[in-house]
Design a protein around this motif. Structure first.
Motif, mmCIF file in Angstrom:
data_model
loop_
_atom_site.group_PDB
_atom_site.id
_atom_site.type_symbol
_atom_site.label_atom_id
_atom_site.label_comp_id
_atom_site.label_asym_id
_atom_site.label_seq_id
_atom_site.Cartn_x
_atom_site.Cartn_y
_atom_site.Cartn_z
ATOM 1 N N ALA A 6 -85.265 75.304 97.253
ATOM 2 C CA ALA A 6 -85.331 75.870 95.905
ATOM 3 C C ALA A 6 -84.391 77.067 95.848
ATOM 4 C CB ALA A 6 -86.760 76.308 95.594
ATOM 5 N N ASP A 8 -82.761 80.001 93.359
ATOM 6 C CA ASP A 8 -82.764 80.695 92.072
ATOM 7 C C ASP A 8 -81.801 81.865 92.102
ATOM 8 O OD1 ASP A 8 -84.858 79.279 90.555
ATOM 9 O OD2 ASP A 8 -86.153 79.934 92.206
ATOM 10 N N GLY A 118 -88.299 78.309 92.587
ATOM 11 C CA GLY A 118 -89.226 78.758 93.625
ATOM 12 C C GLY A 118 -90.563 79.249 93.061
ATOM 13 N N THR A 119 -90.558 79.674 91.802
ATOM 14 C CA THR A 119 -91.784 80.248 91.230
ATOM 15 C C THR A 119 -92.626 79.214 90.476
ATOM 16 O OG1 THR A 119 -90.437 80.930 89.343
ATOM 17 C CG2 THR A 119 -90.931 82.618 90.991
ATOM 18 N N CYS A 122 -91.059 74.287 91.932
ATOM 19 C CA CYS A 122 -91.366 73.868 93.310
ATOM 20 C C CYS A 122 -91.989 75.015 94.097
ATOM 21 C CB CYS A 122 -90.097 73.429 94.038
ATOM 22 S SG CYS A 122 -89.198 72.119 93.255
ATOM 23 N N ALA A 125 -91.951 74.588 97.839
ATOM 24 C CA ALA A 125 -90.704 74.257 98.555
ATOM 25 C C ALA A 125 -90.692 74.891 99.942
ATOM 26 C CB ALA A 125 -89.500 74.730 97.750
ATOM 27 N N LYS A 128 -86.852 78.693 100.203
ATOM 28 C CA LYS A 128 -86.546 79.297 98.894
ATOM 29 C C LYS A 128 -85.495 80.375 99.076
ATOM 30 C CE LYS A 128 -91.220 78.699 97.137
ATOM 31 N NZ LYS A 128 -92.400 79.375 96.557
ATOM 32 N N ALA A 183 -89.460 83.983 98.946
ATOM 33 C CA ALA A 183 -88.036 83.603 98.962
ATOM 34 C C ALA A 183 -87.243 84.585 99.822
ATOM 35 C CB ALA A 183 -87.487 83.607 97.536
#
Ligand code: C5P
Length: 208
Positions: A6, A8, A118-119, A122, A125, A128, A183
Motif C-alpha cells: 500500500a 500513499d 494504507g488507512t 487495505c 496490507a 505500507k 506505515a
C-alpha cells in the motif's frame, strides 16, 4: 500470504513511479487509484455536469468501468484538480472502494497507490509506504513531467496547485490523506527514482 504493498502520499511525491517499479520487480498487478477519481471527474465533465453535483458524482463512480482508464485526458493537470474535488464526496469513495478491495485481493498480491490505501482500502496490507517530498521538489517534478507532454504551465502555478491539492486532500472529512500508524515514511526530496526504488525495496524486504 500474498504480498500487498500500500503506497500513499501527496501529489507528485513519486509514489506512482515507485509503485510501478515495485510491481514490476515483484511481478504484481498495480493499480493507480488516482485514475479512478480522475475518471469520475472526466465522466462528469464529458456529460456537461458540475463537479459539485454530488449525486451525479456518486452515480458516475457507481457506473465507472475500471478497465477503461487509458484516456490520455485523465493525466492532464486540470483533471488532478477536478479529481480532488469529487474525491471529497463520501458516496464517490464508497462507490470505488469495493472495486479497489477486489483488486487488492488478487491471489498474486498487488501494489496500490493513492491517498487512503494504507488507512482505508487495505488496512491489512503487509507493507505500507508513505511517500513524501517537499512541495517545491514536487512542483519541479510535475513541471518537468507536464513539459515533457507539451502541457505548459508556470512553476508558480503548479506549486500553487500542489499546495491547494495537499490542503484539500488532507483537510477533507472523508478518508483524508494521512499516514497509517504502521506505515514507513520515505522522503524522496533528495532521491532520484533509482535511489527511491532501492530504499523502498529495502523497506519491503525488511518488513515482509
Ligand atoms: O494521485 P492523483 O494525483 O492521480 O490523484 C488525484 C486526486 O484523486 C487526488 O488529489 C485525491 O484527491 C484523489 N485521490 C483520493 N484517494 C486516492 C487516490 C486519489 O482521494 N486513493
Amino acid at each position: 500470504m500474498p504480498l500487498v504493498i500500500a503506497i500513499d502520499g501527496p501529489a507528485a511525491s513519486g509514489k506512482g513511479t515507485l509503485a510501478k517499479r515495485l510491481a514490476d520487480h515483484y511481478g504484481l498487478p498495480h493499480l493507480d487509484t488516482g485514475l479512478l477519481y480522475r475518471a469520475v471527474a472526466l465522466a462528469l465533465l464529458d456529460a456537461g455536469l458540475s463537479l459539485d453535483d454530488r449525486e451525479a458524482a456518486a452515480r458516475a463512480a457507481e457506473a465507472l468501468d475500471p478497465e477503461k482508464l487509458d484516456d490520455p485526458r485523465l493525466r492532464e493537470r486540470a483533471m488532478g484538480e477536478a479529481a480532488s474535488r469529487v474525491s471529497a464526496v463520501p458516496e464517490v469513495r464508497a462507490g470505488l472502494l469495493l472495486w479497489q478491495r477486489r483488486f487488492a485481493a488478487d491471489p498474486q498480491g498487488a501494489v496500490l497507490d493513492g491517498r487512503d490505501i494504507g488507512t482505508v482500502v487495505c488496512p491489512e496490507a503487509e507493507v505500507k509506504l508513505f511517500i513524501t517530498a517537499s512541495s517545491e521538489e514536487r512542483a519541479r517534478r510535475r513541471h518537468r513531467e507536464l513539459a515533457g507532454r507539451g502541457e505548459t504551465a508556470s512553476f508558480a502555478a503548479i506549486l500553487a496547485d500542489i499546495e491547494a491539492r495537499d490542503a484539500r486532500d488532507a483537510g477533507r472529512a472523508a478518508a483524508p490523506l494521512r499516514m497509517a500508524g504502521d506505515a514507513v515514511r520515505l522522503d524522496t526530496t533528495e532521491l532520484d527514482a533509482d535511489a527511491a526504488f532501492d530504499e523502498a525495496r529495502g523497506i519491503v524486504e525488511r518488513t515482509r
